[in-house]
Design a protein around this motif. Structure first.
Motif, PDB file in Angstrom:
ATOM      1  N   ASP A  68       0.831  -1.201   0.000  1.00  0.00           N
ATOM      2  CA  ASP A  68       0.000   0.000   0.000  1.00  0.00           C
ATOM      3  C   ASP A  68       0.868   1.255   0.000  1.00  0.00           C
ATOM      4  OD1 ASP A  68      -2.884  -1.099   0.601  1.00  0.00           O
ATOM      5  OD2 ASP A  68      -1.536  -2.127   1.996  1.00  0.00           O
ATOM      6  N   HIS A  99      -3.732   4.987  -1.519  1.00  0.00           N
ATOM      7  CA  HIS A  99      -4.714   5.504  -0.561  1.00  0.00           C
ATOM      8  C   HIS A  99      -4.449   6.994  -0.389  1.00  0.00           C
ATOM      9  CE1 HIS A  99      -5.689   1.321   0.728  1.00  0.00           C
ATOM     10  NE2 HIS A  99      -4.405   1.134   0.460  1.00  0.00           N
ATOM     11  N   THR A 112      -9.607   5.814   6.428  1.00  0.00           N
ATOM     12  CA  THR A 112      -8.492   5.439   5.555  1.00  0.00           C
ATOM     13  C   THR A 112      -7.349   4.830   6.363  1.00  0.00           C
ATOM     14  OG1 THR A 112      -9.106   7.271   4.084  1.00  0.00           O
ATOM     15  CG2 THR A 112      -6.951   6.258   3.730  1.00  0.00           C
ATOM     16  N   LYS A 115      -7.595   1.110   7.015  1.00  0.00           N
ATOM     17  CA  LYS A 115      -7.317   0.189   5.913  1.00  0.00           C
ATOM     18  C   LYS A 115      -5.842  -0.205   5.838  1.00  0.00           C
ATOM     19  CE  LYS A 115     -10.912   2.286   3.002  1.00  0.00           C
ATOM     20  NZ  LYS A 115     -11.171   3.039   1.733  1.00  0.00           N
TER      21      LYS A 115
END
Length: 421
Positions: A68, A99, A112, A115
Motif C-alpha cells: 500500500d 490511498h 483510511t 485500511k
C-alpha cells in the motif's frame, strides 16, 4: 488515441485568427523556459527510472513487504494522481494500492487509516510549498497513529515530494528521508507529470513511461501547428466567455469522475482572475458524470439559462463485454428494445442522445472520444487540458499560473488560530 469533434461553428474571422496567433505565441514563448509543465513529458523520464530503481534500492520495497502507498497531499498534490489511478486501475496493471489522505475530514482520515498497517505501507508526503496545513496536520496524525520512527526504523518508509529548499524539503533532509523535488516553474495544479504523480504512480505499478509519451506526442504535435482544433476551441471559449460563462465537462464513465475533479481545479484556479484592466474574468467549471447526471442536471442544461458550453468525453471501447440479458419483465416490456446489447453500447448511445438534445436546444457542444483507456491516452488527455487552459488564459490576458484569491483564506485560517486578541 483520441478523436475530437464539435457542433459549434467556428468561422475564423481575421480578428479571431489574430487572437489565436497571439495566444499561440504566448504559449510558445512560455515553452522556452518560464512555464515548466511543457518540459515534463521529456524531463520526467528520469523520474520513471528513479522510481523503478527504488524497487531494489529500498529494502522495504525490495522485500515485497509494501502493498500500500499512502499519498498525503491536497489539491494539485493529489487530484491528478487520483485521476490517473481511477482511469488505469481497471486495466489490472496496478501492483500496489494507492490511498489518499487529502482532506481535514476526521471521519475520512480515520476510515483510511483503518485500511492500512505500518508494515505494509509506504508514506509519500506531497506539498509544493512544504507548509500546506491539511497535509502537515494529517502527516502528524499518521506519525502518531502508526508510531513512525522517522529517525530510525521507518526512515525508508517515508518519502517527501516538494520544492527544493521548502520547509518540507528541510524536514526531509533533517531526517534523511527520500526526497524528490518539483521544478520551481511547475505549479501544483500542473504538476501531475512531475515527481508529484510519476513517483507514486510508478511505484503503484503503472506504465508512467507511456503516460509521458502520450503527453509528449500531443505536445509536440501542438507546437508543430498540427492541433488547430485546440486553438479554435480556446478561441470560441474566449469569444463567448460572457455569453457562455459556464464550462461543463460531461464524462460518460465513472472512472472519469476524478479526472473531472482535476479539470475543475485546473480550470477554476487558473482562469478565475482579475485581468489587466481590472475586470473579473473566468468561466465556471462544472464536472458531470453520465449517464447519472442526465437525471439531475440535464433539465437545467436544456431549459435553464443558455450560459453554458458542454464537452462530452466518452470511451469507445470499455474493455468490459457486459451484455444486457434477454429477459422480459411483466409491465416493463417497453425496455426490451435494449436486450442483447452491451452496456458499452448503451452508455455511448445515451451520451450521443444527450449531446444531440443539447444541440437541438442551442447549447454549444464538442466531444472527445477515447478509443481505449491506456496510459498514453490518459497522458494525452492531461496535456490537452493543460494546453487548453494556457491558451484561454493567454487570450483573457491573465496570469494563468498564480492563485492570489486562494491565499486570503490561508491568511484568515492562520489568524483564526494565532490571534490572541
Amino acid at each position: 488515441m483520441l478523436r475530437f469533434d464539435r457542433d459549434f461553428t467556428f468561422e475564423g474571422s481575421e480578428a479571431q485568427h489574430r487572437v489565436m496567433e497571439e495566444a499561440f505565441a504566448v504559449v510558445t514563448e512560455e515553452h522556452k523556459g518560464r512555464i515548466g509543465y511543457y518540459d515534463l513529458p521529456e524531463g520526467s523520464r528520469t523520474l520513471v527510472e528513479a522510481a523503478k530503481a527504488l524497487e531494489t534500492q529500498n529494502s522495504l520495497l525490495a522485500s515485497g513487504a509494501i502493498t500500500d502507498i499512502a499519498v498525503i497531499g491536497i489539491g494539485g498534490s493529489s487530484l491528478g494522481i487520483k485521476a490517473v489511478d481511477s482511469l488505469l486501475a481497471s486495466r489490472g496493471d496496478k501492483t500496489r494500492e494507492l490511498h489518499f489522505f487529502e482532506n481535514s475530514d476526521p471521519i475520512d482520515i480515520t476510515r483510511t487509516m483503518a485500511k492500512l498497517t505500518k508494515e505494509k505501507t509506504l508514506f509519500v508526503v506531497i506539498s509544493k510549498s512544504g507548509g500546506t496545513i491539511e497535509t502537515t496536520s494529517i502527516f502528524k496524525t499518521l506519525i502518531a497513529h502508526f508510531g513512525l520512527e522517522l529517525d530510525g526504523a521507518d526512515r525508508e518508509r517515508v518519502f517527501v515530494i516538494t520544492d527544493a529548499g521548502s520547509s518540507l524539503s528541510k524536514f526531509g533532509d533533517a531526517y534523511g528521508l527520500g526526497q524528490f523535488n518539483i521544478p520551481d516553474n511547475v505549479g501544483g495544479r500542473f504538476s501531475v507529470l512531475s515527481a508529484v504523480g510519476i513517483i507514486p504512480l510508478t511505484l503503484a505499478g503503472y506504465d508512467t513511461a507511456a503516460l509521458l509519451a502520450g503527453a509528449g506526442s500531443f505536445l509536440t504535435s501542438f507546437f508543430e501547428g498540427k492541433e488547430q482544433h485546440l486553438l479554435e476551441k480556446a478561441c470560441f471559449i474566449y469569444e463567448h466567455d460572457r455569453e457562455h460563462s459556464v464550462n461543463v465537462l460531461f464524462s460518460y464513465a465513472n472512472d472519469l469522475e476524478n479526472f473531472t475533479k482535476w479539470y475543475v481545479q485546473l480550470w477554476g484556479e487558473s482562469l478565475g482572475k482579475v485581468d489587466a484592466m481590472g475586470s473579473h474574468v473566468g468561466m465556471t467549471p462544472v464536472g458531470l458524470i453520465g449517464s447519472v447526471d442526465q437525471h439531475s442536471f440535464l433539465q437545467l442544461l436544456i431549459e435553464g439559462p443558455k450560459d453554458k458550453t458542454v464537452t462530452f468525453i466518452s470511451i469507445e471501447d470499455f474493455g468490459a463485454p457486459l451484455v444486457i440479458p434477454e429477459i422480459s419483465l411483466k409491465h416493463i416490456e417497453k425496455t426490451d428494445f435494449i436486450n442483447g446489447k452491451s452496456f458499452s453500447t448503451l452508455i455511448n448511445a445515451q451520451c450521443a442522445a444527450t449531446r444531440e438534445s443539447l444541440v437541438r436546444s442551442g447549447v454549444p457542444t464538442d466531444g472527445i472520444v477515447i478509443e481505449q483507456i491506456d496510459a498514453a491516452s490518459v497522458g494525452t488527455m492531461i496535456i490537452y487540458y493543460e494546453l487548453l487552459t494556457s491558451l484561454v488564459g493567454a487570450m483573457l490576458l491573465v496570469n494563468t499560473y498564480d492563485q492570489p484569491g486562494v491565499e486570503l483564506g490561508k491568511v484568515i485560517l492562520y489568524e483564526t488560530f494565532t490571534d490572541k486578541g
